[in-house]
Write a protein that holds these residues in place. Structure first.
Motif, PDB file in Angstrom:
ATOM      1  N   ALA A  41      12.080  -4.202  11.711  1.00  0.00           N
ATOM      2  CA  ALA A  41      10.726  -4.347  11.167  1.00  0.00           C
ATOM      3  C   ALA A  41      10.135  -2.997  10.787  1.00  0.00           C
ATOM      4  O   ALA A  41      10.391  -1.980  11.439  1.00  0.00           O
ATOM      5  N   VAL A  42       9.351  -3.018   9.732  1.00  0.00           N
ATOM      6  CA  VAL A  42       8.477  -1.906   9.377  1.00  0.00           C
ATOM      7  C   VAL A  42       7.181  -2.135  10.148  1.00  0.00           C
ATOM      8  O   VAL A  42       6.615  -3.228  10.098  1.00  0.00           O
ATOM      9  N   VAL A  43       6.721  -1.129  10.886  1.00  0.00           N
ATOM     10  CA  VAL A  43       5.548  -1.294  11.747  1.00  0.00           C
ATOM     11  C   VAL A  43       4.409  -0.416  11.213  1.00  0.00           C
ATOM     12  O   VAL A  43       4.488   0.814  11.249  1.00  0.00           O
ATOM     13  N   LEU A  44       3.366  -1.077  10.725  1.00  0.00           N
ATOM     14  CA  LEU A  44       2.194  -0.388  10.201  1.00  0.00           C
ATOM     15  C   LEU A  44       1.249  -0.049  11.350  1.00  0.00           C
ATOM     16  O   LEU A  44       0.918  -0.918  12.163  1.00  0.00           O
ATOM     17  N   ILE A  45       0.819   1.208  11.416  1.00  0.00           N
ATOM     18  CA  ILE A  45      -0.027   1.691  12.503  1.00  0.00           C
ATOM     19  C   ILE A  45      -1.458   1.851  11.996  1.00  0.00           C
ATOM     20  O   ILE A  45      -1.703   2.547  11.004  1.00  0.00           O
ATOM     21  N   ALA A  46      -2.402   1.200  12.686  1.00  0.00           N
ATOM     22  CA  ALA A  46      -3.801   1.267  12.268  1.00  0.00           C
ATOM     23  C   ALA A  46      -4.341   2.688  12.361  1.00  0.00           C
ATOM     24  O   ALA A  46      -3.998   3.445  13.280  1.00  0.00           O
ATOM     25  N   ALA A  47      -5.191   3.044  11.407  1.00  0.00           N
ATOM     26  CA  ALA A  47      -5.823   4.365  11.425  1.00  0.00           C
ATOM     27  C   ALA A  47      -6.809   4.466  12.581  1.00  0.00           C
ATOM     28  O   ALA A  47      -7.537   3.522  12.881  1.00  0.00           O
ATOM     29  N   SER A 153       5.879   7.157   5.021  1.00  0.00           N
ATOM     30  CA  SER A 153       6.069   6.034   4.110  1.00  0.00           C
ATOM     31  C   SER A 153       7.345   6.181   3.281  1.00  0.00           C
ATOM     32  O   SER A 153       8.017   5.198   2.965  1.00  0.00           O
ATOM     33  N   ARG A 154       7.699   7.422   2.954  1.00  0.00           N
ATOM     34  CA  ARG A 154       8.924   7.629   2.184  1.00  0.00           C
ATOM     35  C   ARG A 154      10.169   7.396   3.045  1.00  0.00           C
ATOM     36  O   ARG A 154      11.208   6.997   2.543  1.00  0.00           O
ATOM     37  N   LEU A 155      10.046   7.626   4.339  1.00  0.00           N
ATOM     38  CA  LEU A 155      11.138   7.267   5.249  1.00  0.00           C
ATOM     39  C   LEU A 155      11.424   5.775   5.137  1.00  0.00           C
ATOM     40  O   LEU A 155      12.580   5.354   5.035  1.00  0.00           O
ATOM     41  N   VAL A 156      10.367   4.958   5.152  1.00  0.00           N
ATOM     42  CA  VAL A 156      10.535   3.510   5.005  1.00  0.00           C
ATOM     43  C   VAL A 156      11.174   3.173   3.665  1.00  0.00           C
ATOM     44  O   VAL A 156      12.106   2.358   3.590  1.00  0.00           O
ATOM     45  N   MET A 157      10.698   3.796   2.608  1.00  0.00           N
ATOM     46  CA  MET A 157      11.226   3.498   1.269  1.00  0.00           C
ATOM     47  C   MET A 157      12.711   3.809   1.170  1.00  0.00           C
ATOM     48  O   MET A 157      13.447   3.114   0.461  1.00  0.00           O
ATOM     49  N   LEU A 171      -1.310   3.157  -5.074  1.00  0.00           N
ATOM     50  CA  LEU A 171      -2.617   2.720  -5.535  1.00  0.00           C
ATOM     51  C   LEU A 171      -2.997   3.415  -6.836  1.00  0.00           C
ATOM     52  O   LEU A 171      -3.531   2.806  -7.750  1.00  0.00           O
ATOM     53  N   GLN A 172      -2.675   4.710  -6.916  1.00  0.00           N
ATOM     54  CA  GLN A 172      -2.906   5.508  -8.121  1.00  0.00           C
ATOM     55  C   GLN A 172      -1.612   6.235  -8.462  1.00  0.00           C
ATOM     56  O   GLN A 172      -0.910   6.695  -7.564  1.00  0.00           O
ATOM     57  N   PRO A 173      -1.267   6.348  -9.749  1.00  0.00           N
ATOM     58  CA  PRO A 173      -0.015   7.030 -10.120  1.00  0.00           C
ATOM     59  C   PRO A 173       0.095   8.453  -9.591  1.00  0.00           C
ATOM     60  O   PRO A 173       1.188   8.945  -9.356  1.00  0.00           O
ATOM     61  N   ARG A 174      -1.038   9.107  -9.398  1.00  0.00           N
ATOM     62  CA  ARG A 174      -1.000  10.500  -8.924  1.00  0.00           C
ATOM     63  C   ARG A 174      -0.802  10.596  -7.425  1.00  0.00           C
ATOM     64  O   ARG A 174      -0.697  11.699  -6.883  1.00  0.00           O
ATOM     65  N   HIS A 175      -0.797   9.461  -6.721  1.00  0.00           N
ATOM     66  CA  HIS A 175      -0.640   9.458  -5.271  1.00  0.00           C
ATOM     67  C   HIS A 175       0.772   9.045  -4.882  1.00  0.00           C
ATOM     68  O   HIS A 175       1.350   8.147  -5.504  1.00  0.00           O
ATOM     69  N   PRO A 176       1.328   9.622  -3.830  1.00  0.00           N
ATOM     70  CA  PRO A 176       2.601   9.126  -3.294  1.00  0.00           C
ATOM     71  C   PRO A 176       2.400   7.757  -2.630  1.00  0.00           C
ATOM     72  O   PRO A 176       1.277   7.334  -2.378  1.00  0.00           O
ATOM     73  N   ILE A 177       3.501   7.075  -2.342  1.00  0.00           N
ATOM     74  CA  ILE A 177       3.448   5.817  -1.595  1.00  0.00           C
ATOM     75  C   ILE A 177       2.846   6.082  -0.216  1.00  0.00           C
ATOM     76  O   ILE A 177       3.185   7.056   0.449  1.00  0.00           O
ATOM     77  N   SER A 178       1.967   5.189   0.225  1.00  0.00           N
ATOM     78  CA  SER A 178       1.291   5.350   1.504  1.00  0.00           C
ATOM     79  C   SER A 178       1.515   4.121   2.383  1.00  0.00           C
ATOM     80  O   SER A 178       1.966   3.069   1.902  1.00  0.00           O
ATOM     81  N   PRO A 179       1.173   4.205   3.684  1.00  0.00           N
ATOM     82  CA  PRO A 179       1.239   3.013   4.534  1.00  0.00           C
ATOM     83  C   PRO A 179       0.390   1.856   3.989  1.00  0.00           C
ATOM     84  O   PRO A 179       0.793   0.699   4.065  1.00  0.00           O
ATOM     85  N   ASN A 180      -0.772   2.168   3.410  1.00  0.00           N
ATOM     86  CA  ASN A 180      -1.593   1.102   2.824  1.00  0.00           C
ATOM     87  C   ASN A 180      -0.910   0.440   1.636  1.00  0.00           C
ATOM     88  O   ASN A 180      -1.097  -0.760   1.402  1.00  0.00           O
ATOM     89  N   ASP A 181      -0.123   1.197   0.873  1.00  0.00           N
ATOM     90  CA  ASP A 181       0.632   0.602  -0.240  1.00  0.00           C
ATOM     91  C   ASP A 181       1.692  -0.361   0.285  1.00  0.00           C
ATOM     92  O   ASP A 181       1.926  -1.429  -0.302  1.00  0.00           O
ATOM     93  N   LEU A 182       2.347   0.007   1.374  1.00  0.00           N
ATOM     94  CA  LEU A 182       3.322  -0.891   1.987  1.00  0.00           C
ATOM     95  C   LEU A 182       2.641  -2.162   2.480  1.00  0.00           C
ATOM     96  O   LEU A 182       3.155  -3.274   2.305  1.00  0.00           O
TER      97      LEU A 182
END
Length: 204
Positions: A41-47, A153-157, A171-182
């Protein structure tokens, strides 16, 4: 002009020193047992809303409520602690005990949401995570989407099969993939959402 140049040099030197410090790696826990019956499982951690950095990460990437992500491959150490693969500044990619690292914050349980992968994709993720242990965290990759270095997040990818990875967009092309994107890609609406099971892909 001389002062500007000096300031620019000092800034560049400071960034280089910070980047060098951040890519330090440390040893993690050792897996003594793998439960192959437990789904990967990919585990998302709350901020943590009281942590300025985590609050900014969430705010800048879509306000889904997440600031970090780890991968659970069903591994345990010799003491029975449940391990996950983590990618963190000044530590790099390593196994950590999830209950000790992300179990609670200021005495309150820390919200986590699991995105459970189908069995057909589990071995791919396990192999990718194991191969990346010891790789450094790349601070600049947290800001520059074209850099190839690792952040959480890139580790997951790196461990997602292509079909699943294509679901995830920034979310935006100028941003890297984030936990929120996942979270958005797999239908997780926030830290209070239930766990999600990704369905097995149909053979075509």
């Amino acid at each position: 002009m001389i002062l500007f140049a000096a300031g620019l040099c000092c800034g560049a030197l400071g960034w280089a020193m910070a980047s060098h410090a951040a890519v330090r790696t440390v040893d993690g826990a050792t897996a003594a047992h793998v439960d192959f019956d437990e789904p990967v499982a990919v585990v998302l951690i709350a901020a943590d809303k009281e942590c300025p950095i985590e609050r900014v990460v969430d705010a800048q990437t879509g306000l889904r409520g997440f600031s970090h992500v780890v991968v659970d491959c069903g591994e345990f150490d010799a003491d029975g602690r449940h391990l996950v693969y983590d990618c963190f500044p000044r530590e790099g990619v390593r196994r950590v005990a999830i209950s000790e690292r992300y179990g609670s914050v200021r005495g309150r349980p820390r919200r986590r949401v699991r995105v459970v992968l189908p069995p057909s994709d589990s071995e791919y993720m396990r192999g990718a995570m194991s191969a990346l242990v010891g790789a450094p965290y790349d601070v600049a990759a947290a800001l520059a989407p074209r850099r190839r270095g690792l952040v959480c997040s890139r580790l997951v990818m790196r461990g997602l099969p292509d079909e699943l990875a294509r679901r995830v967009t920034p979310l935006q092309p100028r941003h890297p993939i984030s936990p929120n994107d996942l979270a958005r890609a797999f239908g997780v609406h926030g830290p209070n959402a239930p766990d999600v099971a990704v369905p097995e892909r149909s053979e075509s």
